[in-house]
Design a protein around this motif. Structure first.
Motif, PDB file in Angstrom:
ATOM      1  N   LEU A 169      16.096  56.614  96.997  1.00  0.00           N
ATOM      2  CA  LEU A 169      16.421  56.865  95.590  1.00  0.00           C
ATOM      3  C   LEU A 169      17.451  55.876  95.059  1.00  0.00           C
ATOM      4  O   LEU A 169      17.449  55.559  93.866  1.00  0.00           O
ATOM      5  CB  LEU A 169      16.927  58.302  95.405  1.00  0.00           C
ATOM      6  CG  LEU A 169      15.844  59.374  95.547  1.00  0.00           C
ATOM      7  CD1 LEU A 169      16.415  60.748  95.306  1.00  0.00           C
ATOM      8  CD2 LEU A 169      14.695  59.132  94.594  1.00  0.00           C
ATOM      9  N   SER A 170      18.352  55.391  95.919  1.00  0.00           N
ATOM     10  CA  SER A 170      19.314  54.430  95.392  1.00  0.00           C
ATOM     11  C   SER A 170      18.804  52.993  95.545  1.00  0.00           C
ATOM     12  O   SER A 170      19.524  52.045  95.257  1.00  0.00           O
ATOM     13  CB  SER A 170      20.692  54.612  96.040  1.00  0.00           C
ATOM     14  OG  SER A 170      20.551  54.740  97.427  1.00  0.00           O
ATOM     15  N   TYR A 186      24.372  62.722  99.907  1.00  0.00           N
ATOM     16  CA  TYR A 186      24.470  62.190 101.269  1.00  0.00           C
ATOM     17  C   TYR A 186      25.335  60.932 101.263  1.00  0.00           C
ATOM     18  O   TYR A 186      25.168  60.060 100.409  1.00  0.00           O
ATOM     19  CB  TYR A 186      23.070  61.866 101.789  1.00  0.00           C
ATOM     20  CG  TYR A 186      23.044  61.483 103.250  1.00  0.00           C
ATOM     21  CD1 TYR A 186      22.870  62.454 104.224  1.00  0.00           C
ATOM     22  CD2 TYR A 186      23.185  60.163 103.649  1.00  0.00           C
ATOM     23  CE1 TYR A 186      22.846  62.116 105.558  1.00  0.00           C
ATOM     24  CE2 TYR A 186      23.158  59.818 104.987  1.00  0.00           C
ATOM     25  CZ  TYR A 186      22.989  60.796 105.942  1.00  0.00           C
ATOM     26  OH  TYR A 186      22.952  60.449 107.269  1.00  0.00           O
ATOM     27  N   THR A 223      20.201  65.464  99.482  1.00  0.00           N
ATOM     28  CA  THR A 223      19.787  64.064  99.401  1.00  0.00           C
ATOM     29  C   THR A 223      20.728  63.236  98.528  1.00  0.00           C
ATOM     30  O   THR A 223      21.188  62.175  98.933  1.00  0.00           O
ATOM     31  CB  THR A 223      18.352  63.990  98.848  1.00  0.00           C
ATOM     32  OG1 THR A 223      17.506  64.671  99.762  1.00  0.00           O
ATOM     33  CG2 THR A 223      17.885  62.560  98.690  1.00  0.00           C
ATOM     34  N   MET A 224      21.044  63.745  97.328  1.00  0.00           N
ATOM     35  CA  MET A 224      21.820  62.921  96.403  1.00  0.00           C
ATOM     36  C   MET A 224      23.304  62.866  96.755  1.00  0.00           C
ATOM     37  O   MET A 224      24.011  61.976  96.316  1.00  0.00           O
ATOM     38  CB  MET A 224      21.641  63.409  94.952  1.00  0.00           C
ATOM     39  CG  MET A 224      20.317  63.019  94.338  1.00  0.00           C
ATOM     40  SD  MET A 224      19.782  61.338  94.712  1.00  0.00           S
ATOM     41  CE  MET A 224      20.778  60.390  93.582  1.00  0.00           C
ATOM     42  N   ASP A 253      25.796  57.668 102.553  1.00  0.00           N
ATOM     43  CA  ASP A 253      24.974  56.760 103.361  1.00  0.00           C
ATOM     44  C   ASP A 253      25.745  55.548 103.884  1.00  0.00           C
ATOM     45  O   ASP A 253      25.161  54.635 104.440  1.00  0.00           O
ATOM     46  CB  ASP A 253      23.701  56.318 102.619  1.00  0.00           C
ATOM     47  CG  ASP A 253      23.997  55.791 101.235  1.00  0.00           C
ATOM     48  OD1 ASP A 253      25.175  55.744 100.882  1.00  0.00           O
ATOM     49  OD2 ASP A 253      23.043  55.436 100.528  1.00  0.00           O
ATOM     50  N   MET A 286      25.340  55.775 107.580  1.00  0.00           N
ATOM     51  CA  MET A 286      23.975  56.037 108.037  1.00  0.00           C
ATOM     52  C   MET A 286      23.429  54.855 108.847  1.00  0.00           C
ATOM     53  O   MET A 286      23.448  53.724 108.409  1.00  0.00           O
ATOM     54  CB  MET A 286      23.116  56.269 106.801  1.00  0.00           C
ATOM     55  CG  MET A 286      21.675  56.050 107.064  1.00  0.00           C
ATOM     56  SD  MET A 286      20.796  57.570 106.970  1.00  0.00           S
ATOM     57  CE  MET A 286      19.208  56.945 106.543  1.00  0.00           C
ATOM     58  N   LYS A 303      18.141  59.492 100.227  1.00  0.00           N
ATOM     59  CA  LYS A 303      19.209  58.858  99.444  1.00  0.00           C
ATOM     60  C   LYS A 303      18.985  57.344  99.366  1.00  0.00           C
ATOM     61  O   LYS A 303      19.100  56.734  98.295  1.00  0.00           O
ATOM     62  CB  LYS A 303      20.569  59.177 100.086  1.00  0.00           C
ATOM     63  CG  LYS A 303      21.765  58.488  99.446  1.00  0.00           C
ATOM     64  CD  LYS A 303      22.111  59.106  98.110  1.00  0.00           C
ATOM     65  CE  LYS A 303      23.265  58.419  97.419  1.00  0.00           C
ATOM     66  NZ  LYS A 303      24.572  58.730  97.938  1.00  0.00           N
ATOM     67  N   ALA A 304      18.645  56.742 100.512  1.00  0.00           N
ATOM     68  CA  ALA A 304      18.439  55.295 100.553  1.00  0.00           C
ATOM     69  C   ALA A 304      17.282  54.885  99.640  1.00  0.00           C
ATOM     70  O   ALA A 304      17.378  53.892  98.910  1.00  0.00           O
ATOM     71  CB  ALA A 304      18.188  54.842 101.980  1.00  0.00           C
TER      72      ALA A 304
END
Lengths: 207, 297
Positions: free
Chosen positions: B278-279, A182, A179-180, A184, A187, B275-276
């Motif tokens: 969390l950021s 990734y 997750t961290m 994006d 995306m 990720k989206a």
């Protein structure tokens, strides 16, 4: 017997290399590392057995004529949960270990909850119980505590390492990170039809 | 709480995107047909995924159907199937109890919109309850448990996520085959855990303002209204663990024609959505997609 080519999801006309590639891909998918402390490990093991048998059978068929020696190119893997059979000085902890090995997680948890003293071994076994139930964050917390309380213990350290093992299968073309990590920037999610706005009013999309 | 799980478009061609869209439209039509027009508003992506998973193994067909949102052209929607019915029944029951939760949580005045909505859905809920009484009882039990844990300001992420995860896991009981039921139970449990934790991260700021319970605040003892970086990476790790469990369970299913869509969810988009969120760009991204219709499915 099922068609070995169907099991490997390839055409009977596939080349030797293609067969090998399909076998390796599936072996990666059902590898025991992906099913550590997982209640579905037995099903993954069955799948792996099917794949191994199919691969062996294809090899046998293709080598028919030539003297076939049972090739051991199909690897054997060991599944199942790690055995927590180290002897314990504490009789209650010994019973907890036996319960875990028998797969009786609720019994192990009850015994642990009844124990007053939370020493390193208690934290270790609680971590194992949490991990079996899919409670990953609590499992990590308990195993870290166990390692902190008894830094020299190999069994505790190994259990924590297994928990932090992030091996997972992804098909070719997919990113490998978590997750961290990734990326994006590329995306794009499939957005909804947005047939209804958040207020619940229908939006007329095609008028 | 719902609506996070969507496929990642970059791994899908137009036909595959259309396939997911047809499941989404199919569930919308099923809700409308079984529970009346207003039930269509309960439609969400997560239940679309559940419907797709439950339908694996039985060939699905679709046809062009018209609706209020697409009155002229219509759109391709999956035909009625037991999986769509199962997902529709359960989403009505769950929506009803979440509505009741909102009514209990808000004061007399602020709860008026929820009370009106409850009036609107009363008939639909009664019908759904008669169809899936066991699920109805399970939802009540798990939501009560969730409420108790939240009131006690539970400091364990897993214990706080357990009731919601167990609730989604109950949906597996719709599956008659024993092996598949086991696989679904594991997959849905971790889907529920992932959704609960993602939702907690998404609501962190709002909860900090209102003083509502947030499991991340209690677990990591955070002051202020932003998630520190080390908390984000610890949370990322535990979210990854759930995604891996989901992917492991999914690998044991035969996804057939749905392989590309489901691969893109379990091997890609769950990480990207995490990720989206969390950021802090998730809500913005959602708005941008809606406004510009960047990637309409």
């Amino acid at each position: 017997m099922t068609d070995p080519y169907k099991v490997l999801n390839i055409a009977p006309t596939a080349s030797d290399d293609e067969v090998k590639h399909a076998y390796r891909e599936l072996a990666r998918k059902y590898h025991p590392d992906n099913y550590h402390d997982n209640p579905l490990a037995d099903l993954a093991q069955e799948k792996m057995k099917e794949i191994n048998e199919a691969y062996e059978q294809i090899q046998k068929q293709r080598k028919a004529g030539a003297a076939y020696t049972a090739s051991s190119s199909a690897q054997s893997y060991s599944y199942g949960d790690a055995a927590y059979s180290n002897a314990s000085a504490n009789p209650v902890m010994q019973r907890v270990r036996m319960a875990i090995n028998n797969g009786d997680i609720s019994m192990a948890e009850r015994l642990l909850n009844e124990t007053q003293e939370h020493d390193a071994e208690w934290n270790f076994l609680m971590g194992v119980v949490c991990s079996r139930r899919g409670w990953m964050d609590d499992a990590k917390r308990c195993l870290e505590t166990a390692c902190r309380m008894d830094p020299g213990n190999v069994e505790y350290r190994q259990a924590l390492q297994m928990l932090q093992n992030t091996a997972s299968y992804r098909p070719a073309g997919y990113h490998r990170g978590g997750t961290m990590t990734y990326d994006d920037t590329c995306m794009r999610l499939c957005a909804g039809l947005a047939c209804y706005s958040t207020t619940g009013c229908p939006i007329f999309c095609c008028i | 709480m719902f609506g996070y799980v969507r496929p990642a478009a970059q791994h899908l061609d137009e036909a595959e995107r259309q396939r997911f869209r047809s499941a989404y439209c199919g569930l919308c039509h099923t809700l409308g047909r079984r529970y009346g027009f207003f039930a269509r508003w309960l439609l969400n992506f997560d239940f679309t995924l559940l419907a797709v998973l439950l339908s694996l193994g039985t060939p699905t067909t679709s046809r062009c159907q018209r609706c209020v949102a697409h009155p002229c052209r219509g759109c391709d929607a999956m035909n009625a199937s037991p999986a769509l019915d199962a997902a529709a029944d359960r989403s009505v029951v769950l929506a009803w109890w979440q509505l009741q939760d909102h009514i209990a949580d808000h004061g007399v005045w602020k709860s008026i919109p929820y009370r009106l909505a409850a009036l609107l859905y009363r008939g639909a809920y009664r019908k759904a309850r008669a169809l899936v009484p066991d699920f109805d009882a399970a939802v009540q039990r798990h939501l009560r448990e969730l409420d108790e844990r939240e009131r006690a300001r539970c400091a364990s992420l897993d214990a706080a996520a357990e009731p919601f995860a167990a609730l989604l896991s109950e949906i597996a009981s719709a599956e008659p085959d024993e092996t598949r039921r086991r696989i679904f139970a594991q997959l849905f449990y971790h889907l529920g855990r992932w959704i609960y934790l993602i939702d907690a991260a998404d609501d962190f700021k709002a909860d900090a303002k209102s003083g509502n319970y947030n499991p991340l605040r209690c677990r990591y003892e955070i002051e202020g209204d932003t998630l520190p970086d080390e908390v984000k990476s610890a949370l990322g790790e535990t979210l990854d663990a759930s995604i891996r469990q989901m992917a492991g369970a999914y690998a044991l299913l035969n996804a057939g024609e749905w392989t590309a869509v489901l691969d893109s969810i379990f091997y890609d988009s769950l990480y990207g959505i995490g990720k989206a969120v969390l950021s802090g760009v998730y809500r913005k991204q959602k708005r941008r997609i809606r406004r510009t219709k960047e990637e309409p499915i």
